[in-house]
Structures are given as structure tokens and as C-alpha cells.
Motif scaffolding. Structure first.
Motif, mmCIF file in Angstrom:
data_model
loop_
_atom_site.group_PDB
_atom_site.id
_atom_site.type_symbol
_atom_site.label_atom_id
_atom_site.label_comp_id
_atom_site.label_asym_id
_atom_site.label_seq_id
_atom_site.Cartn_x
_atom_site.Cartn_y
_atom_site.Cartn_z
ATOM 1 N N SER A 16 0.848 11.367 -4.427
ATOM 2 C CA SER A 16 1.269 12.381 -3.480
ATOM 3 C C SER A 16 1.418 12.381 -2.132
ATOM 4 O O SER A 16 1.874 12.881 -1.387
ATOM 5 C CB SER A 16 0.162 13.538 -3.880
ATOM 6 O OG SER A 16 -1.261 13.237 -3.336
ATOM 7 N N GLU A 17 0.812 11.017 -1.508
ATOM 8 C CA GLU A 17 0.938 10.537 -0.103
ATOM 9 C C GLU A 17 1.968 9.869 -0.130
ATOM 10 O O GLU A 17 2.252 9.712 1.449
ATOM 11 C CB GLU A 17 -0.330 10.105 0.259
ATOM 12 C CG GLU A 17 -1.577 11.121 0.022
ATOM 13 C CD GLU A 17 -1.632 12.371 1.223
ATOM 14 O OE1 GLU A 17 -1.138 12.023 2.526
ATOM 15 O OE2 GLU A 17 -1.912 13.473 0.919
ATOM 16 N N ILE A 18 2.539 9.180 -0.889
ATOM 17 C CA ILE A 18 3.568 8.165 -0.776
ATOM 18 C C ILE A 18 4.894 8.953 -0.029
ATOM 19 O O ILE A 18 5.097 9.913 -0.559
ATOM 20 C CB ILE A 18 4.142 7.478 -1.869
ATOM 21 C CG1 ILE A 18 2.906 6.614 -2.340
ATOM 22 C CG2 ILE A 18 5.266 6.699 -1.990
ATOM 23 C CD1 ILE A 18 2.878 6.159 -3.805
ATOM 24 N N GLY A 19 5.423 8.415 1.323
ATOM 25 C CA GLY A 19 6.407 9.056 1.904
ATOM 26 C C GLY A 19 6.027 9.868 3.048
ATOM 27 O O GLY A 19 6.763 10.499 3.851
ATOM 28 N N VAL A 20 4.879 10.276 2.932
ATOM 29 C CA VAL A 20 4.280 11.238 3.798
ATOM 30 C C VAL A 20 4.154 10.869 5.301
ATOM 31 O O VAL A 20 4.040 9.439 5.408
ATOM 32 C CB VAL A 20 2.734 11.944 3.342
ATOM 33 C CG1 VAL A 20 2.420 12.890 4.807
ATOM 34 C CG2 VAL A 20 2.859 12.692 2.114
ATOM 35 N N LYS A 21 4.490 11.385 6.479
ATOM 36 C CA LYS A 21 4.589 10.805 7.748
ATOM 37 C C LYS A 21 3.428 10.226 8.310
ATOM 38 O O LYS A 21 3.077 9.206 8.728
ATOM 39 C CB LYS A 21 4.940 11.969 8.608
ATOM 40 C CG LYS A 21 5.261 11.482 9.985
ATOM 41 C CD LYS A 21 6.048 12.577 10.903
ATOM 42 C CE LYS A 21 6.564 11.901 12.046
ATOM 43 N NZ LYS A 21 7.223 12.723 13.043
ATOM 44 N N VAL A 22 2.174 10.900 7.928
ATOM 45 C CA VAL A 22 0.715 10.425 8.237
ATOM 46 C C VAL A 22 0.124 10.561 6.978
ATOM 47 O O VAL A 22 -0.672 11.626 6.498
ATOM 48 C CB VAL A 22 0.320 11.556 9.083
ATOM 49 C CG1 VAL A 22 -1.289 10.829 9.634
ATOM 50 C CG2 VAL A 22 0.911 11.399 10.421
ATOM 51 N N PRO A 23 -0.003 9.626 6.109
ATOM 52 C CA PRO A 23 -0.564 9.408 4.779
ATOM 53 C C PRO A 23 -2.017 9.502 4.973
ATOM 54 O O PRO A 23 -2.599 8.820 5.814
ATOM 55 C CB PRO A 23 -0.048 8.270 4.084
ATOM 56 C CG PRO A 23 0.350 7.360 5.228
ATOM 57 C CD PRO A 23 0.770 8.311 6.351
ATOM 58 N N VAL A 24 -2.697 9.737 3.968
ATOM 59 C CA VAL A 24 -4.207 9.850 3.673
ATOM 60 C C VAL A 24 -4.324 8.825 2.404
ATOM 61 O O VAL A 24 -3.821 8.796 1.428
ATOM 62 C CB VAL A 24 -4.781 11.226 3.378
ATOM 63 C CG1 VAL A 24 -6.358 11.047 2.884
ATOM 64 C CG2 VAL A 24 -4.855 11.938 4.582
ATOM 65 N N LEU A 67 0.936 -1.202 0.009
ATOM 66 C CA LEU A 67 -0.152 -0.011 0.155
ATOM 67 C C LEU A 67 0.967 1.327 0.097
ATOM 68 O O LEU A 67 0.585 2.204 -0.804
ATOM 69 C CB LEU A 67 -0.741 -0.067 1.291
ATOM 70 C CG LEU A 67 -2.073 1.065 1.303
ATOM 71 C CD1 LEU A 67 -2.913 1.087 0.112
ATOM 72 C CD2 LEU A 67 -2.756 0.837 2.298
ATOM 73 N N LYS A 68 1.828 1.252 0.949
ATOM 74 C CA LYS A 68 2.926 2.480 0.936
ATOM 75 C C LYS A 68 3.673 2.520 -0.528
ATOM 76 O O LYS A 68 4.065 3.891 -0.849
ATOM 77 C CB LYS A 68 3.517 2.245 1.957
ATOM 78 C CG LYS A 68 3.181 2.251 3.310
ATOM 79 C CD LYS A 68 4.243 2.313 4.493
ATOM 80 C CE LYS A 68 3.697 2.677 5.895
ATOM 81 N NZ LYS A 68 4.620 2.106 6.810
ATOM 82 N N ALA A 69 3.772 1.714 -1.253
ATOM 83 C CA ALA A 69 4.438 1.540 -2.528
ATOM 84 C C ALA A 69 3.486 2.199 -3.675
ATOM 85 O O ALA A 69 4.025 2.197 -4.871
ATOM 86 C CB ALA A 69 5.159 0.229 -2.943
#
Length: 73
Positions: free
Chosen positions: A26-34, A6-8
């Protein structure tokens, strides 16, 4: 494994029910992803924990999204 996929940017879903869960590029690598949950007539932002829960509860598998393809990247 599901968490790292999912993170990939892998898209989980069920083509029969048109349900999809994914993390937008746009959320990949964000500390608190949506993440996004899509179903017929519905598109909601959800947190990462809820995305994992929906994948497990609805038995969603890696799939091809009708617009995005295999990944959100």
C-alpha cells in the motif's frame, strides 16, 4: 540498488534473527512511504531513511518472509 529494491517491494531480512524490513504494498509509489521493521515481539512503522539504515547496519539481505513470501506486493 537496495533503495530501488525496497521501493519495488523486496523484503530484506535475516531468517536466523527473524528481523525483517519492507515497504508494504500500500506504500509503494507514495511520496513519503512508511516501511515496516519486524523483530521477535516487535512490529514498528519506520520512515524510508531508517529502513535503509537498518538494512545496512544489520546487514539484511533479500529474503523470504514467513507470511508474505519474497515481496510485499
Amino acid at each position: 540498488m537496495t533503495e530501488s529494491d525496497l521501493k519495488a517491494g523486496v523484503i530484506f531480512g535475516d531468517r536466523a534473527t527473524d528481523e525483517y524490513v519492507y515497504m508494504p504494498a500500500s506504500e509503494i509509489g507514495v511520496k513519503v512511504p512508511v516501511c515496516v521493521y519486524e523483530a521477535p515481539g516487535l512490529r514498528d512503522d519506520i520512515d524510508f531513511a531508517e529502513a535503509l539504515r537498518l538494512i545496512r547496519v544489520r546487514s539484511l539481505r533479500p529474503t523470504t518472509h514467513p507470511r508474505l513470501g519474497k515481496t510485499s506486493c
